[in-house]
Design a protein around this motif. Structure first.
Motif, PDB file in Angstrom:
ATOM      1  N   PHE A 180       0.832  -1.205   0.000  1.00  0.00           N
ATOM      2  CA  PHE A 180       0.000   0.000   0.000  1.00  0.00           C
ATOM      3  C   PHE A 180       0.864   1.250   0.000  1.00  0.00           C
ATOM      4  O   PHE A 180       0.555   2.227  -0.675  1.00  0.00           O
ATOM      5  CB  PHE A 180      -0.908   0.041   1.227  1.00  0.00           C
ATOM      6  N   SER A 218       2.015   2.429  -3.313  1.00  0.00           N
ATOM      7  CA  SER A 218       0.987   2.939  -4.220  1.00  0.00           C
ATOM      8  C   SER A 218       0.542   4.331  -3.785  1.00  0.00           C
ATOM      9  O   SER A 218       0.097   4.523  -2.659  1.00  0.00           O
ATOM     10  CB  SER A 218      -0.223   1.999  -4.227  1.00  0.00           C
ATOM     11  N   THR A 266      -2.036   5.825  -4.737  1.00  0.00           N
ATOM     12  CA  THR A 266      -3.489   5.964  -4.753  1.00  0.00           C
ATOM     13  C   THR A 266      -4.162   5.359  -3.526  1.00  0.00           C
ATOM     14  O   THR A 266      -5.373   5.447  -3.386  1.00  0.00           O
ATOM     15  CB  THR A 266      -4.086   5.291  -6.010  1.00  0.00           C
ATOM     16  N   ILE A 267      -3.385   4.749  -2.624  1.00  0.00           N
ATOM     17  CA  ILE A 267      -3.975   4.069  -1.470  1.00  0.00           C
ATOM     18  C   ILE A 267      -3.539   4.740  -0.167  1.00  0.00           C
ATOM     19  O   ILE A 267      -2.351   4.933   0.071  1.00  0.00           O
ATOM     20  CB  ILE A 267      -3.559   2.580  -1.440  1.00  0.00           C
ATOM     21  N   ALA A 327      -3.015   3.947   3.264  1.00  0.00           N
ATOM     22  CA  ALA A 327      -2.855   2.739   4.082  1.00  0.00           C
ATOM     23  C   ALA A 327      -3.246   2.949   5.537  1.00  0.00           C
ATOM     24  O   ALA A 327      -3.524   1.984   6.242  1.00  0.00           O
ATOM     25  CB  ALA A 327      -1.413   2.260   4.004  1.00  0.00           C
ATOM     26  N   VAL A 358     -11.948   3.440   2.590  1.00  0.00           N
ATOM     27  CA  VAL A 358     -11.178   4.066   1.513  1.00  0.00           C
ATOM     28  C   VAL A 358     -11.982   5.237   0.969  1.00  0.00           C
ATOM     29  O   VAL A 358     -13.164   5.385   1.263  1.00  0.00           O
ATOM     30  CB  VAL A 358     -10.844   3.052   0.391  1.00  0.00           C
ATOM     31  N   GLU A 361      -9.858   3.341  -5.248  1.00  0.00           N
ATOM     32  CA  GLU A 361      -8.904   3.022  -4.185  1.00  0.00           C
ATOM     33  C   GLU A 361      -9.160   1.607  -3.650  1.00  0.00           C
ATOM     34  O   GLU A 361      -8.228   0.862  -3.355  1.00  0.00           O
ATOM     35  CB  GLU A 361      -9.002   4.040  -3.055  1.00  0.00           C
ATOM     36  N   LYS A 362     -10.424   1.224  -3.548  1.00  0.00           N
ATOM     37  CA  LYS A 362     -10.785  -0.125  -3.105  1.00  0.00           C
ATOM     38  C   LYS A 362     -10.221  -1.163  -4.082  1.00  0.00           C
ATOM     39  O   LYS A 362      -9.625  -2.163  -3.669  1.00  0.00           O
ATOM     40  CB  LYS A 362     -12.305  -0.247  -3.000  1.00  0.00           C
ATOM     41  N   ASP A 415      -7.706  -0.715  -6.181  1.00  0.00           N
ATOM     42  CA  ASP A 415      -6.248  -0.655  -6.122  1.00  0.00           C
ATOM     43  C   ASP A 415      -5.710  -1.442  -4.930  1.00  0.00           C
ATOM     44  O   ASP A 415      -4.658  -2.072  -5.018  1.00  0.00           O
ATOM     45  CB  ASP A 415      -5.761   0.791  -6.044  1.00  0.00           C
ATOM     46  N   ALA A 416      -6.425  -1.409  -3.807  1.00  0.00           N
ATOM     47  CA  ALA A 416      -5.999  -2.156  -2.622  1.00  0.00           C
ATOM     48  C   ALA A 416      -6.012  -3.650  -2.905  1.00  0.00           C
ATOM     49  O   ALA A 416      -5.076  -4.375  -2.542  1.00  0.00           O
ATOM     50  CB  ALA A 416      -6.908  -1.818  -1.435  1.00  0.00           C
ATOM     51  N   ASN A 437     -12.054  -8.509   0.103  1.00  0.00           N
ATOM     52  CA  ASN A 437     -12.049  -7.055   0.250  1.00  0.00           C
ATOM     53  C   ASN A 437     -13.344  -6.604   0.922  1.00  0.00           C
ATOM     54  O   ASN A 437     -14.389  -6.535   0.288  1.00  0.00           O
ATOM     55  CB  ASN A 437     -11.871  -6.386  -1.106  1.00  0.00           C
TER      56      ASN A 437
END
Length: 67
Positions: A5, A8, A10-11, A13, A31, A36-37, A39-40, A55
């Motif tokens: 994370f 990245s 975009t996340i 963490a 998120v 973002e979800k 991407d995680a 997730n």
């Protein structure tokens, strides 16, 4: 796992809790967006040996609009 994370941009963490059970990852927390979800999930599923990502992240705007 949280290192994925941090790599990245975009996340966020700080709002995500990661639980690892064998080869399975469970993501919990909030998120900022659906992107973002996604991407995680992508970030942790790329880790060696991970076969399943559950997730359970909630999108912050969707949570606040539900109430």
């Amino acid at each position: 796992m949280s290192e994925a994370f941090h790599r990245s941009a975009t996340i966020d963490a700080s709002r995500i809790h990661i639980e690892m059970i064998g080869n399975r990852i469970i993501l919990k927390g909030q998120v900022r967006s659906l992107a973002e979800k996604a991407d995680a999930t992508k970030a942790v599923s790329a880790a060696p040996g991970i076969t399943c990502v559950d997730n359970r992240l909630e999108v912050a705007n969707a949570v606040s609009l539900a109430y």
